[in-house]
Design an enzyme around this catalytic site. Structure first.
Site, short mmCIF file in Angstrom:
data_model
loop_
_atom_site.label_atom_id
_atom_site.label_comp_id
_atom_site.label_asym_id
_atom_site.label_seq_id
_atom_site.Cartn_x
_atom_site.Cartn_y
_atom_site.Cartn_z
N TYR A 1 0.81 -1.24 0.00
CA TYR A 1 0.00 0.00 0.00
C TYR A 1 0.83 1.28 0.00
CZ TYR A 1 -0.36 -0.41 5.27
OH TYR A 1 -0.15 -0.53 6.61
N GLU A 2 0.18 2.37 -0.23
CA GLU A 2 0.84 3.68 -0.43
C GLU A 2 1.84 3.63 -1.59
OE1 GLU A 2 -0.32 6.20 0.84
OE2 GLU A 2 -1.36 5.54 2.63
#
Lengths: 604, 604
Positions: A441-442
């Site tokens: 994620y990110e």
């Protein structure tokens, strides 16, 4: 007593001996943060982490979150911890006291987070998301939006999220299809579906404020047509009182490999045509706002991985010191007594690898915090730009490289426990499962690698990367003057020189018609740059340790400093030579990954 | 249709084009296994894997095993698959038909297992354990023991286990404390506790035959005093009828990170003083019997890891071909159409890494099977010894190196799916969790590394390792004669020469007073040896492909062969140079991991 979350001595070392955070307190902005105050903050954070957060880590994993007719419940035991976070005002550590923040230096907050994340990072996601949403309001909100939302978000009374990902728009944000139509009263009607929304729905707070990325009717395609909106779960009237529940609903939560304590929600906006939001910032400038938040969010992911690694390391270390199994390699005969497994060479190798990784990553991440703090206290535009450049070039390392290494640490953390490590009786397997999400994620780690090669290497005409190399050289120069480190410093210097040459080479390749090939080596570039940064941080640490040892350190400090000397030597002698081989690969620039036909991958 | 378990074309390539298994059928022992028969066997195995085993992989993970008052239930859906294994006679593929085996070449059975393990390796553990226990009876049992147990075990009517590990004796088998006392009737009364017993209790079979390691009263300490016993769950009378239930009980099952479909049992023997067993083989020779089984067991673990890797790769490949996300790197402007992610350079790099790892490991593991088969058909003692030496030196690679690489493949398999990979909606995260156990059981990977350095490097005065190097050189010599591969062959040859020098260096170190340091580099030795073996296998594959392409391969085969050319080039140009750096590390022989004081690791 043996530690299991993050090594306090080492955290203190980075804060005070390596980064000298008390220097920040000379500046008005951080005047309240004397060494004594910093130590107190860290002690409190550590207490909270050890006494309240760590004990519910496993319960959070086993109980997980539940979804029932639109309502999401987080693990029961998380409620108490959330209340303690509110009471202790731990949510907005670095933010403006005017809005409920603590005005703390970022460096210090990261040290606190090392304990929080190490103790229970699935819990922390709700805190991070709430804070991040608040930050968007602070940076881009109107006075009215700030007045209505900000303090409630920074104090944790209301939660926050980030509604970005859609089923067909994951890494490719520009492809999103959620739409916004302006109403007569200036609000927007929003319609769309979002997935993978951490804390999109939860039962910790009375209200949840959702920043939502959407496209205003008629806006340009791609990222240039994306705007940011603020969509409260329950409408907030102009006088601050609650209005009607908004037309935004959680339609389900993901079953995941780990971070079970954090609900990952699918959200539907405007299914009844009545989802209302207000524009946050300028129309079509949503992506720019996202980018402003990106460094902080990615640094946080690195911190989560560090938390897993530091806890896994300490658990493994304690276990290796206690678990008696097998005889010493040099012991004669089978009647020799059993020894703790820390005495076996391959266990030592693993532990030293875990230690250097954890400590090097800790220094790197806290250093990025210090750069943030320096930007805040500096009045010199050039200096600010220099620190910003360092941050920008280090962020893909802090996210991509750190999370990769942390996952390896967690895997070895399982390994040192043997069969026990694979069971749920010990926390090691959970750290490994939880840690895996940090690769994704990110911005996946692939995207971090592309960011380093495609954006950061050439940032400010290459000055940011050059400044990083110059910072590393400052340390190698100092270390060359220390007899015990001179050789290691020389080896690091040679590696840095080779890295610069490699970076130049791949940078030119990326700008040529061999672009595809260059990007097929982007990941390796991230890895070798990360290795150089680790060597830097560990050599920096060792330089301090060598000076302390020479001056005659206290007896209780001596093993710690010797551990620093050992760590630098281990990394520079066993990881850096491998990195040189990887640099050869990049410079070799073989094009096969770009050239191979899709069919040749097989599988049909 | 897209494949998701193991690439049939590639399995066939290894069997027929690389290893030419039909040559085995020229020998009487394997006369039944013509190419046609082999293909039929593989097709049947593949059907069973795809149609029956794979569909219950997830159910097995979610449902798991349950323990209730001594009884263990495996996932409900596993019962049908177990019956199909019995019906299809898949349990004792290579064993003597006299006892219910199929007399198949080992090479062919491994190809079948590639499909079985890839489809559902947690299920397979019950099969493997049952077979392994049977093998012990076959090799070490009296005629009576064989008559009573063997056929029932090889046909799956009864299950089997291996009771080795104890709470205080994991990797250190010699420390076990389970005792055996001889009774007047020649049986033994056994008392003790065992842990981590796969399929120690289950509801698939009417009886379970437990080989148990225990120490006869008065036997020497350590491994020299360990004997092997056969302890049936339900006593079997001399006429084959069931007697009383034996005094052996499951006291609980582990909650684990993965392989939820396989019950991992704690077992108590003789809690009422009435656990009876018969000696299997000679007294005090139990460890020797274990060693005989070890190669097969460790090869099986490598196969399990290969199964995870090959399935994870194919899933990722299919996903990458279908998932449209982002624009082509060379596309101009943001209006360019989205492309399947297989077109992104870093995805290609990952896929190529997964492909080469899967294929190289497949070749290696099947090759070990071929060595087994050659031992069986050879009449020449020297030749037999040579093949046995190759097997012995390759086993730590097949277990330690292959499982490490497979885990990395599974991690990248999650990565390619992005956020979806972390969810339980797709099988990728389960492959990663399941695969982790392969690092641990049947001797942790640390132990594999110690085995390579401590036992295998010097085996037969170094001849086994030398034979391996010679085999690699045969391939590089051939490849040097193929223009398209000459350069790659030269690079591989240089790496092998450096590996030999490195091995000599660390071998001498291990025999000197720098033993601790040498063993701190044992893991790296395993890695660089494994890298060389991979390069060998991939170059061997490419040599065949190059010849086929030159002769004019069929159009449908061309991409496959081109994929082989690409794989060798990718590995030799992007992995092997890194391996050279690792060899420098070993030769450098830094001693810090051995020298660092226990206190300097910190954490107190």
């Amino acid at each position: 007593m043996a530690q299991t979350v993050a090594d306090r001595r080492d955290v203190d070392f980075v804060l005070h001996e390596q980064l000298a955070v008390e220097n920040l307190s000379k500046h008005e902005l951080f005047a309240d943060f004397s060494k004594k105050t910093v130590d107190l903050v860290i002690s409190e954070a550590r207490n909270l982490a050890i006494k309240e957060m760590m004990p519910v880590l496993k319960a959070g994993d086993e109980e997980g979150c539940t979804f029932e007719s639109g309502k999401v419940s987080v693990p029961e035991s998380f409620h108490r911890v959330y209340e303690l976070f509110k009471e202790g005002e731990w949510i907005a550590m670095c933010d403006d006291p005017q809005w409920g923040g603590q005005g703390m230096p970022s460096t210090v907050s990261l040290a606190a987070k090392n304990f929080f994340h190490g103790a229970n990072f699935p819990f922390m996601l709700a805190i991070l998301l709430g804070h991040g949403a608040g930050k968007l309001v602070e940076k881009f909100g109107t006075d009215k939006q700030k007045e209505l939302f900000l303090k409630k978000m920074y104090t944790g009374e209301w939660g926050g999220t980030m509604l970005l990902t859609e089923p067909e728009a994951g890494s490719d944000v520009g492809a999103l299809t959620t739409t916004a139509v302006k109403n007569d009263d200036g609000t927007y009607s929003i319609t769309g579906n979002k997935i993978f929304i951490s804390s999109g729905e939860q039962d910790l707070t009375k209200n949840i404020i959702h920043p939502v990325l959407a496209r205003i009717e008629g806006a340009p395609a791609g990222t240039a047509g994306i705007s940011l909106f603020l969509v409260p779960k329950i409408w907030v009237n102009d006088d601050g009182s609650f209005g009607e529940p908004n037309d935004i609903a959680c339609t389900g939560i993901e079953e995941k490999m780990g971070i079970h304590g954090s609900p990952t929600c699918s959200m539907t906006l405007g299914s009844k045509g009545q989802c209302r939001g207000t524009l946050l910032g300028e129309a079509n400038k949503g992506m720019r706002a996202m980018f402003v938040m990106m460094n902080e969010a990615r640094l946080d992911v690195g911190m989560q991985a560090l938390g897993c690694a530091s806890a896994s390391y300490l658990n493994a270390l304690n276990y290796a010191r206690e678990r008696v199994q097998g005889r010493h390699l040099r012991a004669g005969g089978k009647d020799a007594p059993g020894v703790p497994i820390i005495q076996h060479p391959d266990v030592r190798r693993m532990l030293l690898g875990m230690k250097t990784c954890t400590e090097g990553c800790r220094s790197l991440l806290f250093y990025i915090g210090l750069c943030e703090d320096m930007i805040h206290i500096s009045n010199d535009a050039d200096e600010k730009a220099r620190y910003q450049g360092l941050i920008d070039v280090l962020i893909p390392i802090a996210k991509g490289y750190v999370t990769d290494r942390a996952f390896e640490v967690c895997s070895q953390g399982v390994q040192i426990y043997g069969g026990y490590g694979y069971t749920k009786e010990y926390p090691q397997e959970q750290y490994l499962r939880d840690c895996k999400i940090t690769h994704i994620y990110e911005g996946t780690n692939s995207i971090q690698a592309m960011d380093l090669l495609g954006r950061k290497l050439g940032l400010n005409k290459g000055r940011a990367f050059g400044d990083l190399m110059a910072e590393i050289r400052k340390t190698t120069e100092t270390a060359k003057g220390i007899p015990a480190l001179a050789e290691l410093a020389g080896e690091t210097e040679a590696a840095v020189a080779k890295l610069e040459e490699t970076a130049r080479h791949i940078g030119l390749m990326a700008a040529s018609d061999r672009m595809m090939t260059a990007f097929a080596h982007a990941y390796a570039l991230m890895e070798v740059t990360g290795d150089a940064v680790m060597a830097w941080m560990l050599l920096w640490r060792a330089s301090i340790a060598a000076q302390k040892l020479e001056k005659g350190a206290k007896k209780k400090d001596t093993p710690f400093y010797e551990g620093q000397m050992a760590g630098a030597r281990f990394f520079i002698r066993t990881v850096l030579p491998v990195s040189l081989g990887k640099m050869d690969v990049i410079s070799g620039g073989d094009s096969i990954a770009a050239d191979i036909s899709d069919d040749a991958f097989g599988g049909k």
